[in-house]
Design a protein around this motif. Sequence first.
Motif, PDB file in Angstrom:
ATOM      1  N   LEU A  36       0.840  -1.207   0.000  1.00  0.00           N
ATOM      2  CA  LEU A  36       0.000   0.000   0.000  1.00  0.00           C
ATOM      3  C   LEU A  36       0.872   1.253   0.000  1.00  0.00           C
ATOM      4  O   LEU A  36       0.520   2.258  -0.626  1.00  0.00           O
ATOM      5  N   SER A  37       2.024   1.178   0.658  1.00  0.00           N
ATOM      6  CA  SER A  37       2.888   2.372   0.704  1.00  0.00           C
ATOM      7  C   SER A  37       3.419   2.718  -0.689  1.00  0.00           C
ATOM      8  O   SER A  37       3.505   3.879  -1.045  1.00  0.00           O
ATOM      9  N   ILE A  38       3.740   1.716  -1.509  1.00  0.00           N
ATOM     10  CA  ILE A  38       4.262   2.053  -2.849  1.00  0.00           C
ATOM     11  C   ILE A  38       3.133   2.327  -3.845  1.00  0.00           C
ATOM     12  O   ILE A  38       3.377   2.752  -4.965  1.00  0.00           O
ATOM     13  N   MET A  39       1.906   2.059  -3.436  1.00  0.00           N
ATOM     14  CA  MET A  39       0.763   2.311  -4.327  1.00  0.00           C
ATOM     15  C   MET A  39      -0.071   3.507  -3.860  1.00  0.00           C
ATOM     16  O   MET A  39      -1.126   3.794  -4.422  1.00  0.00           O
ATOM     17  N   ALA A  40       0.424   4.194  -2.826  1.00  0.00           N
ATOM     18  CA  ALA A  40      -0.383   5.261  -2.215  1.00  0.00           C
ATOM     19  C   ALA A  40      -0.701   6.371  -3.208  1.00  0.00           C
ATOM     20  O   ALA A  40      -1.789   6.924  -3.193  1.00  0.00           O
ATOM     21  N   GLU A  41       0.268   6.684  -4.074  1.00  0.00           N
ATOM     22  CA  GLU A  41       0.058   7.755  -5.052  1.00  0.00           C
ATOM     23  C   GLU A  41      -0.359   7.151  -6.387  1.00  0.00           C
ATOM     24  O   GLU A  41       0.460   6.513  -7.060  1.00  0.00           O
ATOM     25  N   PRO A  42      -1.583   7.329  -6.833  1.00  0.00           N
ATOM     26  CA  PRO A  42      -1.961   6.768  -8.142  1.00  0.00           C
ATOM     27  C   PRO A  42      -1.222   7.506  -9.258  1.00  0.00           C
ATOM     28  O   PRO A  42      -0.847   8.669  -9.096  1.00  0.00           O
ATOM     29  N   TYR A  46      -1.743   8.951 -12.801  1.00  0.00           N
ATOM     30  CA  TYR A  46      -2.795   9.305 -13.757  1.00  0.00           C
ATOM     31  C   TYR A  46      -2.252  10.047 -14.973  1.00  0.00           C
ATOM     32  O   TYR A  46      -3.015  10.524 -15.800  1.00  0.00           O
ATOM     33  N   GLU A  47      -0.922  10.162 -15.069  1.00  0.00           N
ATOM     34  CA  GLU A  47      -0.357  10.914 -16.203  1.00  0.00           C
ATOM     35  C   GLU A  47      -0.152   9.964 -17.385  1.00  0.00           C
ATOM     36  O   GLU A  47       0.486   8.911 -17.220  1.00  0.00           O
ATOM     37  N   PRO A  48      -0.694  10.300 -18.583  1.00  0.00           N
ATOM     38  CA  PRO A  48      -0.556   9.371 -19.715  1.00  0.00           C
ATOM     39  C   PRO A  48       0.915   9.000 -19.965  1.00  0.00           C
ATOM     40  O   PRO A  48       1.788   9.875 -19.922  1.00  0.00           O
ATOM     41  N   GLY A  49       1.147   7.717 -20.203  1.00  0.00           N
ATOM     42  CA  GLY A  49       2.506   7.260 -20.528  1.00  0.00           C
ATOM     43  C   GLY A  49       3.414   7.039 -19.335  1.00  0.00           C
ATOM     44  O   GLY A  49       4.512   6.515 -19.475  1.00  0.00           O
ATOM     45  N   LYS A  50       2.992   7.419 -18.127  1.00  0.00           N
ATOM     46  CA  LYS A  50       3.813   7.216 -16.913  1.00  0.00           C
ATOM     47  C   LYS A  50       3.396   5.916 -16.209  1.00  0.00           C
ATOM     48  O   LYS A  50       2.230   5.535 -16.258  1.00  0.00           O
ATOM     49  N   PHE A  51       4.387   5.276 -15.569  1.00  0.00           N
ATOM     50  CA  PHE A  51       4.099   4.021 -14.853  1.00  0.00           C
ATOM     51  C   PHE A  51       4.703   4.080 -13.456  1.00  0.00           C
ATOM     52  O   PHE A  51       5.762   4.691 -13.274  1.00  0.00           O
ATOM     53  N   ALA A  52       4.046   3.442 -12.502  1.00  0.00           N
ATOM     54  CA  ALA A  52       4.587   3.393 -11.143  1.00  0.00           C
ATOM     55  C   ALA A  52       5.943   2.698 -11.198  1.00  0.00           C
ATOM     56  O   ALA A  52       6.196   1.851 -12.072  1.00  0.00           O
ATOM     57  N   ASN A  53       6.771   3.008 -10.220  1.00  0.00           N
ATOM     58  CA  ASN A  53       8.150   2.505 -10.208  1.00  0.00           C
ATOM     59  C   ASN A  53       8.242   0.978 -10.127  1.00  0.00           C
ATOM     60  O   ASN A  53       9.230   0.390 -10.552  1.00  0.00           O
ATOM     61  N   TYR A  54       7.205   0.320  -9.620  1.00  0.00           N
ATOM     62  CA  TYR A  54       7.318  -1.125  -9.373  1.00  0.00           C
ATOM     63  C   TYR A  54       6.889  -1.986 -10.562  1.00  0.00           C
ATOM     64  O   TYR A  54       6.905  -3.206 -10.496  1.00  0.00           O
ATOM     65  N   ILE A  55       6.481  -1.332 -11.664  1.00  0.00           N
ATOM     66  CA  ILE A  55       5.964  -2.125 -12.794  1.00  0.00           C
ATOM     67  C   ILE A  55       6.508  -1.568 -14.117  1.00  0.00           C
ATOM     68  O   ILE A  55       6.598  -0.340 -14.284  1.00  0.00           O
ATOM     69  N   ALA A  56       6.861  -2.477 -15.029  1.00  0.00           N
ATOM     70  CA  ALA A  56       7.363  -2.033 -16.345  1.00  0.00           C
ATOM     71  C   ALA A  56       6.175  -1.694 -17.249  1.00  0.00           C
ATOM     72  O   ALA A  56       5.076  -2.214 -17.049  1.00  0.00           O
ATOM     73  N   PRO A  57       6.375  -0.835 -18.262  1.00  0.00           N
ATOM     74  CA  PRO A  57       5.286  -0.565 -19.210  1.00  0.00           C
ATOM     75  C   PRO A  57       4.939  -1.830 -19.990  1.00  0.00           C
ATOM     76  O   PRO A  57       5.755  -2.753 -20.071  1.00  0.00           O
ATOM     77  N   PRO A  58       3.761  -1.895 -20.581  1.00  0.00           N
ATOM     78  CA  PRO A  58       3.424  -3.072 -21.408  1.00  0.00           C
ATOM     79  C   PRO A  58       4.192  -3.002 -22.730  1.00  0.00           C
ATOM     80  O   PRO A  58       4.781  -1.964 -23.055  1.00  0.00           O
ATOM     81  N   LEU A  59       4.171  -4.078 -23.479  1.00  0.00           N
ATOM     82  CA  LEU A  59       4.865  -4.075 -24.773  1.00  0.00           C
ATOM     83  C   LEU A  59       4.130  -3.207 -25.782  1.00  0.00           C
ATOM     84  O   LEU A  59       4.730  -2.585 -26.640  1.00  0.00           O
TER      85      LEU A  59
END
Length: 472
Positions: A434-440, A442-455
């Motif tokens: 929950l601590s690393i997901m606390a900030e959603p 919502y910016e197009p093209g941006k991804f949270a630090n813990y997950i890679a973008p899709p192909l």
Amino acid sequence: MISAERIPNNVGLSGNKRLQRALEHWQPKYIQWWRDMGPQGFQDYHQVFVRTAVSVDPSGWAHFEYVKLPEYRWGIFLADPVHDRRIGFGDFFGQPVWQEVPGEFRNQLRRLIVTQGDTEPASVEQQRWLGQRCPSLYDLRNLFQVNVEEGRHLWAMVYLLHSYFGRDGRDEAEELLERQSGNRDKPRILDAFNEPIDNWLDFFMFTMFTDRDGKSQLLSLSESSLDPLSRTTRFMLTEEAHHMFVGETGIARILERTCQLMTSAGYSEDVRKLGGIDLPTIQKFINLWFSLSLDLHGNEISTNAASYFANGLKGRAQEEKWDDHLVRERHYELDVAADGRIERKAIPMRTAMNEVLRDWYVGDCQAGVTRWNKILERHGMSDRLRLPDRKFNRGIGMFSSLHFDPNGTALPDEAWARRRHEWLPSPEDREYLLSIMAEPVYEPGKFANYIAPPLRGINRMPIHFEYVRTEA
Ligand code: BYC
């Protein structure tokens, strides 16, 4: 009168006044339920780039548009009829399939349809807060796509209840909107659908493992002698495939990112310091959702399952691949727990049908885990993920009163209580996620630090496309 145009369908809705009247009564309650229990915070001011099934042919799948979630066009579809379809298993093998519900099987069929139907809104309820913690707009859109399709699956089961079960069916359809996931007084029917899904690791594991139980159960219902049930579930399977894609690729992208972080930290295990999700945590969530989803196949030895099979109500996944469709004489060998000991026993195969389906399910899950391990291999990691033993952490069936570690070794109660968080998510693990997901994000093209973008993006759109937009 309810507008048949607003409800894409291939069941002749515009000419079926009885069904229209029943839906007219039910639909406003459904919309109210969707607003109250569906995605929270995304009902009124957001438009989502979703796919709407507008027909059953392949082109009917290519319909993408921005919609406000409560305005999604939930449709009613049956897969095309199979000419001269015959009952494929059990005591009525070879006879024509049924277009109406035989009186003697009414209760059993209603129970199967209600149980299936109950899981669909339950999953939407479980996932309703995830939008507030999403890792990207791409993932947010996928979450909502899954949610609206689960809503459609509920419509599919409600269509069957309204069309084939008279007043009882209408009452059951109402109750499907009254039970609530996790509610102490009116819980959902099956246990896994009362578990909280409060972070995205839960969500991806749920769509990987629990939606795969959906595939397993829908495959067996699509063999049913009740043809409308078979045709409805056959069409649902096409949507289920996308849900498992979301789960499998979601975890694959987390693994990809975890490997990148481990490599950048000189193969240090301490991925959490870099804001990633460490492999032991991922393994714990596999252990949890795999074991919960094993429970969804019911008891290992079940007279219900034997009777569903005998009467042709619910078969085995891909029944045509079996050579014996009567299964009168056959036995099935399985581990049986008796007096605290485990013995191998042969039991009549009809009573082991839940276990036969579970075998199919475990094989399908294993193939997915093998694909995940290829990512670890490609990054030069020595760690591997794995499925725990079937006896581990069971809440249903003969192993539910005993304790086992993930290797299947029996444990005394005290050792289980002391060690269970070595294998299952602990409160601290959940707190960290929950601590690393606390900030959603919502910016197009941006991804949270813990997950890679899709192909790639959705429907050939770029990854930075605005998959969910806020109304001005
Ligand atoms: N939790 O003889 P048994 C999906 C109960 S997922 C709580 O083994 P049977 C989806 C059982 O109800 C697929 N209770 O039962 C995925 C019975 O209770 P009563 C959903 C459980 O009938 C993601 C008693 O134990 N589809 O689509 O052979 C998102 C005796 O058990 C559980 C279906 O489930 C449990 N896990 O087998 C959205 C298909 N398991 O009546 C959607 C329809 C058993 O004695 N359902 N019990 O009080 C069935 O085929 C069967 O009902 C089951 C159970 C396989 C679930």
